[in-house]
Design a protein around this motif. Structure first.
Motif, mmCIF file in Angstrom:
data_model
loop_
_atom_site.group_PDB
_atom_site.id
_atom_site.type_symbol
_atom_site.label_atom_id
_atom_site.label_comp_id
_atom_site.label_asym_id
_atom_site.label_seq_id
_atom_site.Cartn_x
_atom_site.Cartn_y
_atom_site.Cartn_z
ATOM 1 N N ARG A 19 -1.475 136.657 25.315
ATOM 2 C CA ARG A 19 -0.784 137.537 24.381
ATOM 3 C C ARG A 19 -1.016 139.012 24.703
ATOM 4 O O ARG A 19 -2.086 139.400 25.161
ATOM 5 C CB ARG A 19 -1.245 137.256 22.946
ATOM 6 C CG ARG A 19 -0.657 135.996 22.349
ATOM 7 C CD ARG A 19 -1.191 135.755 20.953
ATOM 8 N NE ARG A 19 -0.959 136.894 20.074
ATOM 9 C CZ ARG A 19 -1.354 136.940 18.798
ATOM 10 N NH1 ARG A 19 -2.011 135.914 18.274
ATOM 11 N NH2 ARG A 19 -1.110 138.009 18.059
ATOM 12 N N GLU A 20 0.020 139.795 24.445
ATOM 13 C CA GLU A 20 -0.033 141.239 24.658
ATOM 14 C C GLU A 20 0.042 141.933 23.304
ATOM 15 O O GLU A 20 0.509 141.352 22.311
ATOM 16 C CB GLU A 20 1.154 141.670 25.529
ATOM 17 C CG GLU A 20 1.131 143.116 25.946
ATOM 18 C CD GLU A 20 2.315 143.473 26.840
ATOM 19 O OE1 GLU A 20 2.263 144.531 27.479
ATOM 20 O OE2 GLU A 20 3.287 142.706 26.898
ATOM 21 N N GLU A 21 -0.408 143.186 23.232
ATOM 22 C CA GLU A 21 -0.283 143.929 21.983
ATOM 23 C C GLU A 21 1.194 144.056 21.622
ATOM 24 O O GLU A 21 2.060 144.135 22.484
ATOM 25 C CB GLU A 21 -0.931 145.313 22.095
ATOM 26 C CG GLU A 21 -0.335 146.214 23.151
ATOM 27 C CD GLU A 21 -1.017 146.106 24.499
ATOM 28 O OE1 GLU A 21 -0.880 147.048 25.303
ATOM 29 O OE2 GLU A 21 -1.675 145.079 24.753
ATOM 30 N N GLU A 22 1.455 144.095 20.316
ATOM 31 C CA GLU A 22 2.840 144.075 19.864
ATOM 32 C C GLU A 22 3.576 145.390 20.124
ATOM 33 O O GLU A 22 4.765 145.386 20.451
ATOM 34 C CB GLU A 22 2.894 143.761 18.364
ATOM 35 C CG GLU A 22 2.619 142.302 18.035
ATOM 36 C CD GLU A 22 3.031 141.963 16.616
ATOM 37 O OE1 GLU A 22 3.956 141.144 16.464
ATOM 38 O OE2 GLU A 22 2.443 142.505 15.674
ATOM 39 N N HIS A 141 6.424 140.448 23.209
ATOM 40 C CA HIS A 141 5.479 141.320 22.495
ATOM 41 C C HIS A 141 5.106 140.775 21.116
ATOM 42 O O HIS A 141 4.035 141.103 20.594
ATOM 43 C CB HIS A 141 6.079 142.717 22.316
ATOM 44 C CG HIS A 141 5.920 143.604 23.512
ATOM 45 N ND1 HIS A 141 4.723 144.182 23.864
ATOM 46 C CD2 HIS A 141 6.819 144.016 24.440
ATOM 47 C CE1 HIS A 141 4.878 144.912 24.951
ATOM 48 N NE2 HIS A 141 6.144 144.829 25.324
ATOM 49 N N ARG A 143 3.963 138.819 17.816
ATOM 50 C CA ARG A 143 2.881 137.908 17.450
ATOM 51 C C ARG A 143 3.415 136.490 17.282
ATOM 52 O O ARG A 143 2.805 135.521 17.727
ATOM 53 C CB ARG A 143 2.234 138.397 16.144
ATOM 54 C CG ARG A 143 1.189 137.487 15.541
ATOM 55 C CD ARG A 143 0.708 138.040 14.216
ATOM 56 N NE ARG A 143 1.837 138.256 13.301
ATOM 57 C CZ ARG A 143 1.717 138.740 12.076
ATOM 58 N NH1 ARG A 143 0.534 139.101 11.617
ATOM 59 N NH2 ARG A 143 2.781 138.891 11.317
ATOM 60 N N ASP A 194 0.622 147.673 32.232
ATOM 61 C CA ASP A 194 1.422 147.129 31.132
ATOM 62 C C ASP A 194 2.433 146.101 31.637
ATOM 63 O O ASP A 194 2.705 145.096 30.957
ATOM 64 C CB ASP A 194 2.158 148.260 30.411
ATOM 65 C CG ASP A 194 1.245 149.056 29.493
ATOM 66 O OD1 ASP A 194 0.157 148.553 29.153
ATOM 67 O OD2 ASP A 194 1.614 150.189 29.114
#
Length: 237
Positions: A19-22, A141, A143, A194
Motif C-alpha cells: 500500500r501507498e499513502e493516499e 492510492h 485505502r 514515488d
C-alpha cells in the motif's frame, strides 16, 4: 476479457501489493509530480477516451484525482462543449492545479477544481451527476479501492461514459525498478521513489475485475494498453 489478457492474469504472482499513502499532499511531492513530463500518458489517456467513446457529446465531465489538472485541461480542450470539474484530496495538488488553469485563459471559464478525499470526506458535488467520469492513477492510492467505484457510481448520469486508467503491478520488484529507470530515469529522486511505490501499490487486471464484480460494475471492460498501464471503460446504467 481477451484471451491474451486472461493468460497474463494467470502469471505467477511474485510481488505482494504494498500500500501507498493516499495523498500527495507534501508540496515537494506535488511539485515533483507536476514538474515531470507526463505529456505522453496524459495525451494517450484523452485519446483512449475519444477512441472508446467516439460519439461523446456530453457537456459535463468529471476528472477524479485530477492532481495538477493537466488531464482536466486536456479534456476541456478536446471537448469544447463541456464543463470539466477536477476533484483531488491533496491541497498541495489543488494549489498547483489552480495555477495551471489560470495559464489556460481560454479554458478557465469551463474548468473548475475542488477538494474531495474520496472515502474520507462527504461528496462535495451533492446530487450533481456527469456525462463522463475519468480518472488516471487514483485507484492504487485509495485505502479501499471500492471507494473509487462507489464514487463513480454516485457521480454518473445514466449511460455515462467511464474511463479509468491506472498502473499495473509488475511481477517482481526488479521489473518495477526497470520500468522506473526506463520512464523516469532522468526525473528527480522524489519522483522516481514515488513512481516505484505506485507500481508496487498498483493492481493487476484480475484483481480489478474482482473489485468490479463485487460491486456489480462488471459491465466495464479491462484492457492492457501499455507495458505499465491498463484501462477500465464502459458505461453504467
Amino acid at each position: 476479457m481477451t484471451s491474451s489478457l486472461i493468460g497474463q492474469n494467470k502469471a505467477t504472482k511474485v510481488v505482494t501489493r504494498i500500500r501507498e499513502e493516499e495523498l500527495m499532499d507534501v508540496p515537494l511531492q506535488a511539485e515533483a509530480y507536476a514538474g515531470a513530463d507526463f505529456s505522453e500518458p496524459n495525451s494517450n489517456f484523452v485519446a483512449h477516451f475519444a477512441d472508446k467513446f467516439p460519439a461523446f457529446r456530453g457537456d459535463r465531465i468529471l476528472d477524479l484525482g485530477c492532481g495538477p489538472a493537466d488531464i482536466t485541461v486536456r479534456f476541456a480542450a478536446r471537448y469544447p462543449q463541456a464543463r470539466v470539474v477536477g476533484l483531488d484530496g491533496a491541497d498541495a495538488m489543488l494549489d498547483i492545479a489552480r495555477e495551471v488553469i489560470l495559464q489556460h485563459t481560454a479554458l478557465a471559464n469551463r474548468v473548475d477544481v475542488r477538494r474531495w478525499h474520496i472515502g474520507r470526506e462527504e461528496n462535495p458535488l451533492g446530487t450533481e451527476v456527469f456525462d463522463a467520469v475519468a480518472s488516471n492513477s487514483l485507484l492504487h492510492h485509495l485505502r479501499d479501492p471500492l471507494d473509487l467505484w462507489k464514487a463513480i457510481r454516485a457521480c454518473t448520469a445514466p449511460g455515462a461514459a467511464v474511463l479509468i486508467m491506472d498502473l499495473i503491478r509488475p511481477q517482481s520488484r526488479i521489473e518495477a525498478e526497470r520500468i522506473v529507470e526506463k520512464y523516469a530515469g532522468k526525473e528527480t529522486e522524489v519522483l522516481r521513489g514515488d513512481f516505484l511505490k505506485s507500481l508496487l501499490a498498483a493492481y493487476r487486471p484480475a484483481e480489478i475485475m474482482e473489485q468490479l464484480v463485487s460491486i456489480n460494475m462488471n459491465s466495464l471492460q479491462i484492457e492492457v494498453v501499455s507495458d505499465r498501464h491498463l484501462i477500465a471503460f464502459g458505461s453504467i446504467d
